[in-house]
Motif scaffolding. Structure first.
Motif, PDB file in Angstrom:
ATOM      1  N   PRO A 117       0.833  -1.202   0.000  1.00  0.00           N
ATOM      2  CA  PRO A 117       0.000   0.000   0.000  1.00  0.00           C
ATOM      3  C   PRO A 117       0.869   1.254   0.000  1.00  0.00           C
ATOM      4  N   PRO A 118       0.301   2.398  -0.341  1.00  0.00           N
ATOM      5  CA  PRO A 118       1.084   3.639  -0.266  1.00  0.00           C
ATOM      6  C   PRO A 118       1.451   3.945   1.176  1.00  0.00           C
ATOM      7  N   PRO A 119       2.520   4.724   1.397  1.00  0.00           N
ATOM      8  CA  PRO A 119       2.876   5.069   2.778  1.00  0.00           C
ATOM      9  C   PRO A 119       1.696   5.712   3.493  1.00  0.00           C
ATOM     10  N   PRO A 120       1.477   5.364   4.758  1.00  0.00           N
ATOM     11  CA  PRO A 120       0.366   5.960   5.505  1.00  0.00           C
ATOM     12  C   PRO A 120       0.522   7.473   5.611  1.00  0.00           C
ATOM     13  N   PRO A 121      -0.578   8.204   5.725  1.00  0.00           N
ATOM     14  CA  PRO A 121      -0.503   9.665   5.847  1.00  0.00           C
ATOM     15  C   PRO A 121       0.126  10.079   7.167  1.00  0.00           C
ATOM     16  N   PRO A 122       0.528  11.355   7.293  1.00  0.00           N
ATOM     17  CA  PRO A 122       1.213  11.816   8.500  1.00  0.00           C
ATOM     18  C   PRO A 122       0.462  11.545   9.801  1.00  0.00           C
ATOM     19  N   LYS A 123      -0.848  11.521   9.782  1.00  0.00           N
ATOM     20  CA  LYS A 123      -1.620  11.328  11.016  1.00  0.00           C
ATOM     21  C   LYS A 123      -1.871   9.858  11.350  1.00  0.00           C
ATOM     22  N   ALA A 124      -1.335   8.944  10.535  1.00  0.00           N
ATOM     23  CA  ALA A 124      -1.642   7.525  10.730  1.00  0.00           C
ATOM     24  C   ALA A 124      -1.196   7.025  12.105  1.00  0.00           C
ATOM     25  N   GLY A 125      -0.020   7.424  12.542  1.00  0.00           N
ATOM     26  CA  GLY A 125       0.455   6.977  13.840  1.00  0.00           C
ATOM     27  C   GLY A 125      -0.421   7.459  14.977  1.00  0.00           C
ATOM     28  N   GLU A 126      -0.883   8.697  14.871  1.00  0.00           N
ATOM     29  CA  GLU A 126      -1.762   9.250  15.899  1.00  0.00           C
ATOM     30  C   GLU A 126      -3.112   8.538  15.896  1.00  0.00           C
TER      31      GLU A 126
END
Length: 429
Positions: free
Chosen positions: A382-391
């Motif tokens: 999949p594409p890299p997760p967006p910046p807020k994915a970890g949160e």
């Protein structure tokens, strides 16, 4: 050296990272000629990592000062260090966080070092692509892996039922759970841990339905209906006594020693292929791995080969080249490979992989063969997760998932709340 912090909410670490992004990279505190390395993992990973660092120093390389933490503590500590201008030179990075750290200027692009201090000539192309953000290389994959279910074979032998295999479905786990309940071994060990707030397990379940956790443009790839169904499925497993209780699952603090299989609370749990070796070192039972459950017979495509983790470069610019040289040694040196094995995943260098394979022990061979033979289970990266994915993972999925597990929310309310809160974070609403 193990450094642990008091439990803190993920948002504290996220706020620290935002502060670091506003200021850009700042010089690390003076460390002489030594390089600082930070990574997450257990004692087995630490022993291997420090031995490779010693090999590097003995060969004339820089001295490496390392620290390691459990996953749940790691990201708060790292974000705090970055925000305080004390970023380590070498940072173990995860696929779900690399976009956020790269876009905020908390890690450095490495393209200028490739072909010189950083040799990647025979690296797997998919693993190189996984470390890129905006076309630049920000992370060097330390191994290819896939999500997996960790299985206590000994416990299944005691119950007298076959352990899960590559064809097992969620319904099959229900049947296994009933057999465990009837046998009532080991004080009532359950068939599976609670995966309802485990992001990779949700992701895999969605992918089997042709959906995704996130779209290429950084939005949710599913809706409220799917999230409600997900929570309902786990509520059914919980009510049937197939998975562990909410109280037992809450004992898992993120350290390998506190996971449900190692604590003897469940016979299976979601894991990663590269973790089999480390988990086996903590258990006297025979452990193995298999794939995540299928949603129905014949369903596949939920798994993918991902970079298990990266090494990225932070800290001061003056030491960036030295950090790249250490990373190159870590992923290419044959003696280092013998020490590391496949604990961080299958080596990405073809030459390293070829030299290492014949020397691997039984559990390492299982991990290698699992990743190499996913077959119809395998789907695209999949594409890299967006910046807020970890949160979203730490402060939305885990929190709401626990609330549903403890009965504070219904699956319907939890599913709706998750989509609402995750969407708000992704859109900045």
């Amino acid at each position: 050296m193990t450094i642990r912090l008091d439990r803190r909410h993920f948002l504290m670490g996220s706020s620290a990272l935002i502060a670091a992004g506003a200021a850009g990279l700042r010089p690390a505190f003076a460390q002489g000629n030594n390089l600082r390395l930070i990574f997450w993992g257990g004692q087995d990973r630490a022993d291997r990592t420090y031995k490779v660092a010693d090999l590097y120093a003995e060969g004339g390389g820089a001295q490496i000062d390392g620290e390691f933490l459990a996953w749940n503590d790691y990201w708060t500590k790292l974000a705090t260090q970055v925000a305080g201008g004390n970023a380590p030179n070498i940072i173990q990075m995860d696929y779900r966080y690399i976009v956020e750290y790269a876009t905020r200027g908390a890690i450095r692009p490495l393209d200028q070092f490739v072909g010189g201090p950083l040799q990647l000539g025979d690296f797997d192309q998919d693993q190189l692509e996984g470390g890129k953000v905006g076309g630049q290389l920000f992370g060097i994959s330390l191994g290819a892996n896939s999500v997996a279910v960790l299985v206590n074979e000994t416990a299944f032998e005691e119950v007298g039922v076959a352990p899960p295999n590559r064809d097992s479905t969620y319904d099959d786990y229900m049947a296994m759970g009933e057999a465990f309940n009837s046998a009532n071994i080991r004080g009532g060990i359950k068939a599976i841990s609670d995966g309802s707030y485990t992001e990779p397990m949700l992701d895999n379940w969605l992918r089997q339905q042709g959906l995704s956790l996130y779209t290429a443009d950084g939005q949710l790839g599913f809706g409220e209906e799917e999230m409600v169904e997900w929570f309902r499925m786990w509520q059914g497993l919980r009510e049937a006594g197939v998975c562990v209780s909410a109280e037992d699952q809450a004992l898992d603090t993120g350290a390998m020693e506190s996971t449900m299989v190692i604590m003897g609370k469940s016979a299976t749990m979601p894991s990663n292929s590269n973790q089999l070796v480390a988990y086996q070192s903590l258990s006297q039972d025979s452990l193995t791995i298999t794939n995540y459950p299928r949603i129905e017979p014949g369903a596949g495509g939920g798994h993918y080969r991902k970079p298990s983790m990266f090494f990225s470069v932070g800290g001061d610019e003056a030491n960036a080249q030295a950090a790249a040289e250490f990373i190159s040694f870590f992923v290419n040196d044959p003696d280092a490979a013998q020490v590391l094995g496949v604990e961080r995943g299958i080596p990405c260098s073809a030459a390293v992989r070829e030299g290492l394979a014949p020397t691997l022990d039984e559990k390492s061979q299982i991990a290698l063969n699992f990743v190499a033979n996913l077959g119809d289970l395998l789907g695209p990266l999949p594409p890299p997760p967006p910046p807020k994915a970890g949160e979203i993972d730490a402060s939305v999925l885990r929190v709401i998932g626990q609330e549903v597990a403890f009965g504070a929310r219904s699956p319907e309310d939890g599913g709706k709340a998750f989509v609402t809160e995750a969407t708000a974070l992704l859109t900045g609403a």
